[in-house]
Design an enzyme around this catalytic site. Structure first.
Site, mmCIF file in Angstrom:
data_model
loop_
_atom_site.group_PDB
_atom_site.id
_atom_site.type_symbol
_atom_site.label_atom_id
_atom_site.label_comp_id
_atom_site.label_asym_id
_atom_site.label_seq_id
_atom_site.Cartn_x
_atom_site.Cartn_y
_atom_site.Cartn_z
ATOM 1 N NE ARG A 116 -5.944 5.850 -0.862
ATOM 2 C CZ ARG A 116 -6.326 4.634 -0.441
ATOM 3 N NH1 ARG A 116 -7.604 4.288 -0.448
ATOM 4 N NH2 ARG A 116 -5.438 3.748 -0.049
ATOM 5 C CE1 TYR A 147 -6.378 -2.803 3.813
ATOM 6 C CE2 TYR A 147 -7.551 -0.753 3.385
ATOM 7 C CZ TYR A 147 -7.233 -2.050 3.030
ATOM 8 O OH TYR A 147 -7.752 -2.589 1.879
ATOM 9 C CG ASP A 199 -10.295 5.245 1.967
ATOM 10 O OD1 ASP A 199 -11.165 5.297 2.858
ATOM 11 O OD2 ASP A 199 -10.262 4.357 1.090
ATOM 12 C CG HIS A 251 -9.501 2.582 4.826
ATOM 13 N ND1 HIS A 251 -9.872 2.089 3.595
ATOM 14 C CD2 HIS A 251 -8.252 3.081 4.659
ATOM 15 C CE1 HIS A 251 -8.890 2.260 2.735
ATOM 16 N NE2 HIS A 251 -7.898 2.870 3.342
ATOM 17 C CD GLU A 300 -12.198 6.306 -0.542
ATOM 18 O OE1 GLU A 300 -11.387 7.039 -1.144
ATOM 19 O OE2 GLU A 300 -12.203 5.070 -0.664
ATOM 20 C CD GLU A 314 -13.873 1.644 -0.506
ATOM 21 O OE1 GLU A 314 -13.434 2.656 -1.063
ATOM 22 O OE2 GLU A 314 -13.148 0.805 0.046
ATOM 23 N NE ARG A 337 -14.310 5.462 -2.951
ATOM 24 C CZ ARG A 337 -13.305 5.122 -3.761
ATOM 25 N NH1 ARG A 337 -13.177 5.700 -4.939
ATOM 26 N NH2 ARG A 337 -12.424 4.211 -3.409
ATOM 27 C CD GLU A 366 -9.344 3.318 -5.057
ATOM 28 O OE1 GLU A 366 -10.477 2.806 -5.083
ATOM 29 O OE2 GLU A 366 -8.624 3.315 -4.048
ATOM 30 C CD1 TRP A 419 -12.833 -4.378 8.094
ATOM 31 C CD2 TRP A 419 -11.705 -2.765 7.016
ATOM 32 N NE1 TRP A 419 -11.678 -4.900 7.620
ATOM 33 C CE2 TRP A 419 -10.957 -3.946 6.956
ATOM 34 C CE3 TRP A 419 -11.187 -1.598 6.409
ATOM 35 C CZ2 TRP A 419 -9.727 -4.023 6.309
ATOM 36 C CZ3 TRP A 419 -9.970 -1.669 5.781
ATOM 37 C CH2 TRP A 419 -9.244 -2.876 5.732
#
Ligand code: EZ4
Ligand code: CO
Length: 419
Positions: free
Chosen positions: A151, A163, A226, A228, A252, A278, A299, A355, A419
């Site tokens: 990643r 982040y 990702d 996020h 992602e 996730e 995820r 991951e 987020w």
């Protein structure tokens, strides 16, 4: 009926070996011990209370062997269903009961789930950096550690923090490199750290990063990214489209998780594979995404999706649509939760990737996970159960301290961002 298989005792531990974890221990009358991971990053005490105050008192005396019935009793039997705290608490009990069942059978858990479908679970690591050189170094570092999929997260030139990219701004002092590979995003403090965000700058910069990475490493290396949950639907579509030339393994968490309808729009615009989930916690979060064939990877980890019992059903449902697992494996999933996801990953047919951020030595000393990482694959180990323990005495020496994930604000005017 086996003797002594009723649940005699259950305890919850909240400690901070390396980072905060919530750990459940269930003991049967015969003395078999099962462990569960009940960690929700930044909301640890809520799950601990849900378990201690509401679930553990009603599971004492139940037959530990009846995992499906216990799951239904805690989920269907409760008026209040779903949600991250509820589903993590149920997951911890479910994991501990599977651990006990596998120990009673004296087999590694994946044997009870159908046996091994592969020699190990393909994993990806996290590379990041403030500039192209740091990113290349970080990718090489992970390749040297054995990772075969990576990643890539990158600093954005106009932002002081991003982040997932530790050490921005410190690179000239040479201090970030070591830290970057052992990154814990939740800072121990009484309030969340605040980071800044600019979507336009991010969208303009990412294609340049992946172009540079492909030029440096060639076409073969599987690359992931990702977002996020920070984008609007049309921004997400644009990112997917702009990264198509660089052949990502997946993109992602593009948009905020609540509104899954937006994947229809995203899907119409890009062939970049999509991973999400996730922060999902129920099979119902995935239903439309599966049936309309809108995503490619699931995820959810065992610990946040109601346990092995529940995630197995999600994966089987996904399999009908050729959708694969892509389990969340950050440091806030404890070695217990990670091991549970790996056993399930060994057994299912539609495994994709996991991951694997790797815990630090304080964490590993307490949990002593038996899983091993070699040539890019993780194997959960062959001892009975989940293959993870919990050193209570050592854990107790690491006192819990509140820690929070950062809050994100727009650079231009300070508006709180997604987020
Ligand atoms: O932000 O685990 O893919 N990995 C991630 C993680 C999550 C944290 C949240 O607790 O997105 O870094
Ligand atoms: Co993520």
């Amino acid at each position: 009926m086996a003797i002594g298989m009723n649940i005699a005792k259950a305890d919850v531990f909240v400690h901070s070996p390396g980072r905060n974890f919530v750990t459940l221990k269930i003991v049967t009358e015969s003395g078999l011990v099962g462990y569960g991971d009940a960690t929700v990053n930044g909301r640890e005490l809520s799950v601990a209370s849900y378990l201690r105050d509401h679930l553990l008192p009603i599971i004492i005396g139940r037959d530990a062997q009846n995992i499906e019935d216990t799951w239904q009793y805690l989920y269907r039997g409760s008026y209040w269903r779903r949600g991250p705290i509820t589903m993590t608490a149920i997951a911890a009990i479910d994991m501990a009961l599977w651990d006990i069942k596998a120990k009673a059978a004296n087999v590694p858990l994946y044997q009870l789930l159908g046996g091994a479908s592969r020699v190990g679970c393909l994993a990806y690591g996290h590379a990041s950096g403030s500039d192209f050189k740091e990113i290349f170094d970080s990718i090489r570092y992970h390749q040297e550690k054995g990772y075969r999929a990576i990643r890539v997260q990158a600093a954005v030139p106009s932002l002081n923090s991003v982040y997932g990219v530790p050490g921005i701004g410190k690179s000239s002092k040479g201090k970030s490199a070591g830290k970057r590979h052992d990154y814990e995003p939740a800072q121990r403090s009484s309030k969340p750290v605040e980071e800044e965000w600019d979507t336009r700058a991010y969208l303009n910069h990412m294609p340049k990063v992946f172009e540079a990475v492909r030029n440096e490493f060639g076409p073969e290396l599987p690359l992931l990214h990702d977002a996020h949950h920070r984008l609007t639907p049309i921004e997400a579509a644009r990112l997917g489209k702009s990264l198509e030339p660089y052949d990502l393994f997946w993109l992602e968490d593009l948009t905020p998780a609540e509104n899954t309808d937006v994947f229809r729009l995203i899907r119409q615009h890009t062939t970049t594979p999509i991973a999400v989930g996730e922060v999902f916690n129920s099979i119902f979060d995935y239903k439309a995404l599966f049936e309309e064939q809108l995503i490619d990877y699931v995820r959810s980890p065992v610990s946040h999706a109601g346990g092995i019992t529940a995630l197995r059903k999600i994966f089987d449902y996904a399999a009908i649509y050729q959708i694969k697992s892509g389990v969340h494996g950050p440091t806030d999933v404890s070695p217990i939760g990670h091991a549970a996801s790996l056993h399930l990953g060994m057994a299912i047919h539609n495994y994709g990737i996991s991951e694997y951020m790797q815990h630090n030595s304080e964490t590993n000393d307490v949990f002593e996970p038996e899983y091993t990482f070699k040539d890019g694959l993780i194997h959960p180990g062959t001892s009975a159960g989940l293959g993870v323990s919990y050193n209570e005495k050592l854990a107790a020496s690491f006192e819990y301290k509140p820690a929070y994930l950062p809050v994100n604000r727009l650079k231009i005017d300070g508006t709180v961002h997604d987020w």
